[in-house]
Design an enzyme around this catalytic site. Structure first.
Site, short mmCIF file in Angstrom:
data_model
loop_
_atom_site.label_atom_id
_atom_site.label_comp_id
_atom_site.label_asym_id
_atom_site.label_seq_id
_atom_site.Cartn_x
_atom_site.Cartn_y
_atom_site.Cartn_z
N TYR A 206 0.85 -1.19 0.00
CA TYR A 206 0.00 0.00 0.00
C TYR A 206 0.89 1.24 0.00
O TYR A 206 1.63 1.48 0.95
CB TYR A 206 -0.89 -0.05 1.25
CG TYR A 206 -1.88 1.07 1.42
CD1 TYR A 206 -2.24 1.92 0.39
CD2 TYR A 206 -2.50 1.26 2.66
CE1 TYR A 206 -3.16 2.93 0.57
CE2 TYR A 206 -3.43 2.26 2.86
CZ TYR A 206 -3.75 3.10 1.82
OH TYR A 206 -4.67 4.09 2.01
N LYS A 234 -1.65 -1.29 -3.92
CA LYS A 234 -2.70 -0.28 -3.81
C LYS A 234 -2.00 1.07 -3.94
O LYS A 234 -1.24 1.47 -3.05
CB LYS A 234 -3.44 -0.39 -2.47
CG LYS A 234 -4.51 0.69 -2.29
CD LYS A 234 -5.15 0.63 -0.92
CE LYS A 234 -6.18 1.75 -0.75
NZ LYS A 234 -6.78 1.76 0.61
#
Length: 377
Positions: A206, A234
């Site tokens: 992320y 992400k």
């Protein structure tokens, strides 16, 4: 009106200052081992084990028989993943009945995965025992119907290792790992950190520099993309970065709801890890599954803008409370949006159509006194 229970964990109403209010208890520090270094561990009387493991030869605590074991490709194919909200009872504990309803709504709305205990789910306000319990609960109740991705990242490599071991042991399908925040590290340190957690199981990295204070450089992601358990990223930096990765065959989920349509259909992203899908899962599924749809994207942009008018998850918490699907309880330091913003949300719901939103109750503007803010839980 939601009233706080007169217990040792009192709810605090909006606008009322608690003198000397205590901060939330610190998160439980996790370590690889609570025992002395394994290299000095004695087996039998006065003898060292021939199989003694030094700290340099640390073995991940993993099992090939883990419940709900899934392939990395099974994670890479997910197009709509919801970063799910964690609802609370008036004393600040988890409201599992409301949580279960939220997960069922996601399943029925077409979401393929959920992030448990992420930023949206307020994992940073949980102790690690709460965190792992919620991951385990989600797996036990819903793991055969939706992919459960546990946020087991940390700015401490030690905590990230231990939390990931526990998360996979209770059956999560994949882990979400942010880069170490606040105490930022070097490029070599980033690779070393992720090198420690990637062996545990399928992993999504992320990148959200606005929260961590550090952008994960493309060189780091490209180096990590060769790892078998690397599912993808992400990515919150924007379309150019998304295209940089997708051109190299790296799986990307947009981390920005207001960019996810174009990221998906113009820049090659696989899908989105979404906040907005907590509210309108069916519409977000259409946005990710049914091809370019500029009209639907335009219709949803005011909602997305409203949700992020203050740092996430403040807007989402306020919205779900006004839709009547969770109690209006906030763990501090979060507090609801202003009355003006709460009124604006009702207009947005009416414009999009109440039938497209979660829950069955009429949307309404909550008063300040309806909200309960919890400092001790």
């Amino acid at each position: 009106m939601m009233a706080a229970q007169p217990t040792a964990n009192p709810g605090v109403r909006l606008g009322w200052k608690a003198p000397g209010a205590l901060a939330s208890p610190p998160r439980l520090a996790l370590s690889r081992s609570a025992a002395a270094p394994l290299a000095s561990h004695r087996v039998g009387r006065g003898k060292f084990s021939a199989a003694a493991i030094t700290t340099d030869d640390y073995l991940p605590m993993r099992s090939t028989e883990v419940k709900n074991r899934t392939s990395v490709d099974g994670i890479k194919s997910l197009r709509l993943i919801t970063a799910v909200k964690t609802p609370y009872l008036p004393d600040g504990r988890f409201d599992l009945e409301a949580y279960d309803s939220l997960i069922n709504t996601q399943i029925n709305g077409g979401a393929e995965g959920v992030i448990v205990g992420g930023t949206t789910g307020e994992g940073h306000l949980m102790s690690w025992d709460e965190h792992i319990m919620l991951i385990g609960h989600t797996v036990n109740c819903f793991g055969t119907n939706i992919k459960v991705i546990g946020n087991t990242g940390s700015n401490s490599t030690r905590e990230a290792i231990h939390a990931s071991e526990q998360g996979f042991a209770v059956g999560m399908h994949a882990a979400l790992h942010v880069n170490p925040y606040y105490g930022k590290t070097s490029t070599a340190g980033l690779i070393s950190h992720f090198d420690e957690v990637l062996p545990m199981g399928p992993t999504i990295i992320y990148n959200v520099p606005s929260r961590t204070g550090q952008d994960i450089p493309p060189a780091v992601i490209e180096a990590l993309s060769t790892y078998p358990n690397m599912a993808g990223v992400k990515e919150c930096v924007g379309h150019e970065r998304v295209k940089c990765y997708t051109d190299k065959g790296i799986t990307i989920w947009s981390g920005n709801d207001d960019e996810c349509h174009d990221s998906r259909w113009k820049y090659g992203a696989t899908g989105v890890i979404s906040v907005t899908s907590n509210l309108v899962p069916g519409l977000m599924r259409s946005l990710m599954f049914e091809g370019e749809n500029a009209a639907l994207n335009e219709k949803l942009l005011p909602l997305m803008k409203w949700l992020f008018s203050e740092p996430n998850p403040i807007g989402l918490n306020t919205a779900l409370a006004q839709l009547g699907v969770v109690r209006p309880v906030f763990r501090r330091p979060y507090a609801p949006l202003s009355l003006e913003k709460r009124t604006e949300f009702v207009r947005i719901v009416e414009a999009i159509g109440r039938e497209n939103f979660v829950g069955q109750k009429e949307v309404r503007v909550l008063d300040d006194d309806d909200f309960v803010l919890i400092s001790r839980y």
